[in-house]
Design a protein around this motif. Structure first.
Motif, PDB file in Angstrom:
ATOM      1  N   VAL A   1       0.868  -1.178   0.000  1.00 28.67           N
ATOM      2  CA  VAL A   1       0.000   0.000   0.000  1.00 28.67           C
ATOM      3  C   VAL A   1       0.900   1.221   0.000  1.00 28.67           C
ATOM      4  O   VAL A   1       1.928   1.243   0.668  1.00 28.67           O
ATOM      5  N   ASP A   2       0.521   2.233  -0.778  1.00 31.24           N
ATOM      6  CA  ASP A   2       1.294   3.469  -0.741  1.00 31.24           C
ATOM      7  C   ASP A   2       0.404   4.653  -1.052  1.00 31.24           C
ATOM      8  O   ASP A   2      -0.701   4.514  -1.552  1.00 31.24           O
ATOM      9  N   ASP A   3       0.899   5.798  -0.701  1.00 36.02           N
ATOM     10  CA  ASP A   3       0.225   7.071  -0.978  1.00 36.02           C
ATOM     11  C   ASP A   3       1.340   8.064  -1.291  1.00 36.02           C
ATOM     12  O   ASP A   3       2.108   8.439  -0.395  1.00 36.02           O
ATOM     13  N   LEU A   4       1.461   8.435  -2.551  1.00 34.99           N
ATOM     14  CA  LEU A   4       2.573   9.278  -3.000  1.00 34.99           C
ATOM     15  C   LEU A   4       2.054  10.512  -3.716  1.00 34.99           C
ATOM     16  O   LEU A   4       1.072  10.439  -4.451  1.00 34.99           O
ATOM     17  N   ASP A   5       2.713  11.638  -3.509  1.00 36.29           N
ATOM     18  CA  ASP A   5       2.400  12.877  -4.214  1.00 36.29           C
ATOM     19  C   ASP A   5       3.635  13.264  -5.023  1.00 36.29           C
ATOM     20  O   ASP A   5       4.655  13.666  -4.453  1.00 36.29           O
ATOM     21  N   VAL A   6       3.534  13.129  -6.329  1.00 37.21           N
ATOM     22  CA  VAL A   6       4.673  13.385  -7.212  1.00 37.21           C
ATOM     23  C   VAL A   6       5.095  14.850  -7.145  1.00 37.21           C
ATOM     24  O   VAL A   6       6.287  15.163  -7.157  1.00 37.21           O
ATOM     25  N   ASP A   7       4.140  15.770  -7.068  1.00 44.41           N
ATOM     26  CA  ASP A   7       4.469  17.200  -7.067  1.00 44.41           C
ATOM     27  C   ASP A   7       5.253  17.633  -5.832  1.00 44.41           C
ATOM     28  O   ASP A   7       6.202  18.393  -5.923  1.00 44.41           O
ATOM     29  N   THR A   8       4.838  17.148  -4.664  1.00 45.71           N
ATOM     30  CA  THR A   8       5.528  17.562  -3.428  1.00 45.71           C
ATOM     31  C   THR A   8       6.623  16.595  -3.009  1.00 45.71           C
ATOM     32  O   THR A   8       7.344  16.869  -2.050  1.00 45.71           O
ATOM     33  N   ARG A   9       6.732  15.466  -3.707  1.00 46.13           N
ATOM     34  CA  ARG A   9       7.726  14.435  -3.401  1.00 46.13           C
ATOM     35  C   ARG A   9       7.578  13.947  -1.963  1.00 46.13           C
ATOM     36  O   ARG A   9       8.548  13.745  -1.240  1.00 46.13           O
ATOM     37  N   THR A  10       6.320  13.777  -1.546  1.00 48.21           N
ATOM     38  CA  THR A  10       6.023  13.277  -0.211  1.00 48.21           C
ATOM     39  C   THR A  10       5.169  12.025  -0.340  1.00 48.21           C
ATOM     40  O   THR A  10       4.562  11.766  -1.373  1.00 48.21           O
ATOM     41  N   GLY A  11       5.107  11.278   0.737  1.00 49.11           N
ATOM     42  CA  GLY A  11       4.237  10.109   0.756  1.00 49.11           C
ATOM     43  C   GLY A  11       4.800   9.005   1.618  1.00 49.11           C
ATOM     44  O   GLY A  11       5.757   9.206   2.366  1.00 49.11           O
ATOM     45  N   TRP A  12       4.201   7.853   1.488  1.00 52.14           N
ATOM     46  CA  TRP A  12       4.626   6.699   2.276  1.00 52.14           C
ATOM     47  C   TRP A  12       4.348   5.410   1.515  1.00 52.14           C
ATOM     48  O   TRP A  12       3.546   5.388   0.582  1.00 52.14           O
ATOM     49  N   SER A  13       5.021   4.365   1.956  1.00 46.67           N
ATOM     50  CA  SER A  13       4.839   3.038   1.380  1.00 46.67           C
ATOM     51  C   SER A  13       4.962   2.009   2.498  1.00 46.67           C
ATOM     52  O   SER A  13       5.848   2.114   3.334  1.00 46.67           O
ATOM     53  N   VAL A  14       4.042   1.042   2.515  1.00 52.40           N
ATOM     54  CA  VAL A  14       4.066  -0.040   3.506  1.00 52.40           C
ATOM     55  C   VAL A  14       4.045  -1.366   2.761  1.00 52.40           C
ATOM     56  O   VAL A  14       3.274  -1.547   1.816  1.00 52.40           O
TER      57      VAL A  14
END
Length: 141
Positions: free
Chosen positions: A77-90
């Protein structure tokens, strides 16, 4: 670890088990990675985190149903924001089993999110998360 880019520095932070479980509780779509004809395969699923087990439904006769019973499964599972270069991955790993006990099956089915693609639900598969890891990316401060 800090990574430099044209948009600034991004920092990667390892997450502990508790943080990973909190993130898994906050979303309902993930990917099940399994073996199909000796090759890796991935399929998106809606899921429920029940304690420390990922639980998802699958239809009768699907490759995922066959692969998910008593197999080593990877769940992502992940949630990534390409524009802000933030997010997480599990990422989690465990040996799957089919839920067959009628009361638990009914309880889980009542709490699980609706599948994206309506189909007859023949199997409820659980994956106890024996291994769990995650990373968060954010601005380096």
């Amino acid at each position: 670890m800090t990574v430099l880019s044209r948009r600034g520095a991004t920092k990667l932070v390892d997450l502990d088990r508790s943080q990973c479980l909190d993130l898994l509780r906050g979303t309902v779509i993930g990917r099940v990675v399994f073996t199909d004809s000796a090759l890796p395969a991935a399929q998106p699923v809606t899921y429920l985190l029940d304690g420390e087990e990922i639980v998802f439904r699958t239809g009768q006769g699907t490759k995922l149903a066959a692969a998910a019973r008593n197999a080593v499964i990877r769940f992502e599972v992940d949630d990534l924001d390409v524009d802000t270069r933030t997010g997480w991955s599990v990422l989690g790993v465990g040996r799957s089993y089919e839920v067959t006990e009628p009361r638990r099956w009914a309880d889980l089915a009542a709490r699980m999110p609706e599948p994206w693609i309506p189909a007859s639900v023949a199997h409820v598969i659980a994956v106890p998360l024996s291994r769990l890891s995650g990373r968060r990316a954010g601005p380096a401060s």
